[in-house]
Design a protein around this motif. Structure first.
Motif, PDB file in Angstrom:
ATOM      1  N   GLY A   1     -85.940  -1.988 -63.109  1.00  0.00           N
ATOM      2  CA  GLY A   1     -86.969  -2.979 -63.380  1.00  0.00           C
ATOM      3  C   GLY A   1     -86.757  -3.752 -64.666  1.00  0.00           C
ATOM      4  O   GLY A   1     -87.101  -4.939 -64.744  1.00  0.00           O
ATOM      5  N   ALA A   2     -86.199  -3.092 -65.692  1.00  0.00           N
ATOM      6  CA  ALA A   2     -85.983  -3.780 -66.961  1.00  0.00           C
ATOM      7  C   ALA A   2     -84.975  -4.913 -66.813  1.00  0.00           C
ATOM      8  O   ALA A   2     -85.171  -6.028 -67.309  1.00  0.00           O
ATOM      9  CB  ALA A   2     -85.522  -2.785 -68.030  1.00  0.00           C
ATOM     10  N   VAL A   3     -83.869  -4.635 -66.119  1.00  0.00           N
ATOM     11  CA  VAL A   3     -82.861  -5.669 -65.894  1.00  0.00           C
ATOM     12  C   VAL A   3     -83.428  -6.776 -65.016  1.00  0.00           C
ATOM     13  O   VAL A   3     -83.214  -7.970 -65.268  1.00  0.00           O
ATOM     14  CB  VAL A   3     -81.602  -5.065 -65.253  1.00  0.00           C
ATOM     15  CG1 VAL A   3     -80.573  -6.162 -64.973  1.00  0.00           C
ATOM     16  CG2 VAL A   3     -80.989  -4.007 -66.160  1.00  0.00           C
ATOM     17  N   ASP A   4     -84.175  -6.385 -63.982  1.00  0.00           N
ATOM     18  CA  ASP A   4     -84.767  -7.373 -63.082  1.00  0.00           C
ATOM     19  C   ASP A   4     -85.704  -8.307 -63.840  1.00  0.00           C
ATOM     20  O   ASP A   4     -85.724  -9.519 -63.601  1.00  0.00           O
ATOM     21  CB  ASP A   4     -85.527  -6.654 -61.960  1.00  0.00           C
ATOM     22  CG  ASP A   4     -86.125  -7.623 -60.961  1.00  0.00           C
ATOM     23  OD1 ASP A   4     -85.388  -8.480 -60.443  1.00  0.00           O
ATOM     24  OD2 ASP A   4     -87.345  -7.534 -60.714  1.00  0.00           O
ATOM     25  N   PHE A   5     -86.465  -7.771 -64.795  1.00  0.00           N
ATOM     26  CA  PHE A   5     -87.393  -8.591 -65.580  1.00  0.00           C
ATOM     27  C   PHE A   5     -86.630  -9.631 -66.398  1.00  0.00           C
ATOM     28  O   PHE A   5     -86.984 -10.817 -66.404  1.00  0.00           O
ATOM     29  CB  PHE A   5     -88.205  -7.694 -66.511  1.00  0.00           C
ATOM     30  CG  PHE A   5     -89.077  -8.443 -67.480  1.00  0.00           C
ATOM     31  CD1 PHE A   5     -90.219  -9.111 -67.045  1.00  0.00           C
ATOM     32  CD2 PHE A   5     -88.761  -8.493 -68.824  1.00  0.00           C
ATOM     33  CE1 PHE A   5     -91.019  -9.812 -67.929  1.00  0.00           C
ATOM     34  CE2 PHE A   5     -89.555  -9.191 -69.722  1.00  0.00           C
ATOM     35  CZ  PHE A   5     -90.680  -9.852 -69.278  1.00  0.00           C
TER      36      PHE A   5
END
Length: 241
Positions: free
Chosen positions: A185-189
């Motif tokens: 999720g962090a990379v996706d954000f």
């Protein structure tokens, strides 16, 4: 604030800082591009299905999160002094020569130096959010494909390919094409929501295409073309039929 929340915030902040560096370098280099971005109902899937012996340790697209992205960076060079096979051999012998040192360092961790073969692995140290290992899962005279390993910031594959131009005799077409989702999720954000990581990625591979054009001699026929196709997040309930 929970430990998990703190970890996500720290990770996102780190990724954002790295991606911002890539975006700044893109602006500094100022390479002109012809960019097209579009939403698609279904993005292409990775082209290579590794055999069972190559599978251990891979981080396939199916293990990623968020939307699928298909991206292609393409440059056409007329009066090229290298054939497609000669160009790919040069890249395989020293891929770092085509990569901006400010963003990435390719270090071979498995396989012979000066050549590229299926099963070779690289540890890629990147300031923007794409740190991580990759494995060569395809190696042909005019193309090779890298697949992400566990720990990489993306989940998917990227292919480097050279070919004769389909409409201009004597010209060469080089492309870098990726099929991937974010690892978490962090990379996706940072990639999809903020868009900074996409700019960092574009900076790196546009530089690569420009370096290829220089190495091939001749002259670019047009700006580097960048295509981005985004498929709706399969995990988003709003996208369910």
């Amino acid at each position: 604030m929970t430990r998990r929340t703190r970890a996500v915030l720290i990770s996102s902040a780190s990724l954002t800082a790295g991606a911002a560096l890539g975006a700044w370098l893109l602006k500094r280099w100022g390479y002109p591009v012809r960019a097209v971005e579009r939403e698609v109902a279904r993005a292409p899937r990775p082209p290579v299905t590794p055999s069972a012996t190559d599978t251990p340790g891979l981080q396939p697209e199916a293990e990623g999160v968020g939307p699928r992205f298909h991206r292609r960076y393409q440059v056409d060079v007329e009066h090229a002094t290298k054939s497609p096979a000669e160009l790919v051999a040069c890249i395989g012998a020293d891929i770092q020569a085509y990569v901006p040192d400010e963003i990435a360092v390719f270090k071979k961790s498995k396989g012979a130096e000066g050549a590229l073969a299926v099963g070779d692995e690289y540890d890629i140290q990147i300031r923007s959010p794409w740190d991580g290992p990759v494995r060569v899962v395809e190696a042909a005279p005019t193309r090779f494909t890298l697949a992400t390993l566990q720990g990489h910031m993306e989940a998917g594959q990227i292919r480097f390919q050279a070919a004769e131009h389909p409409a201009a005799p004597g010209a060469l077409r080089f492309s870098i094409e990726s099929w991937a989702r974010s690892r978490d999720g962090a990379v996706d954000f940072v990639y999809d929501e903020l868009g900074l990581a996409k700019k960092a990625q574009q900076a790196m591979w546009t530089f690569f295409c420009e370096r290829v054009a220089d190495d091939c001699g001749g002259q670019k026929m047009a700006e580097v073309q960048v295509l981005t196709e985004r498929e709706a997040d399969p995990d988003d309930p709003e996208d369910d039929g």
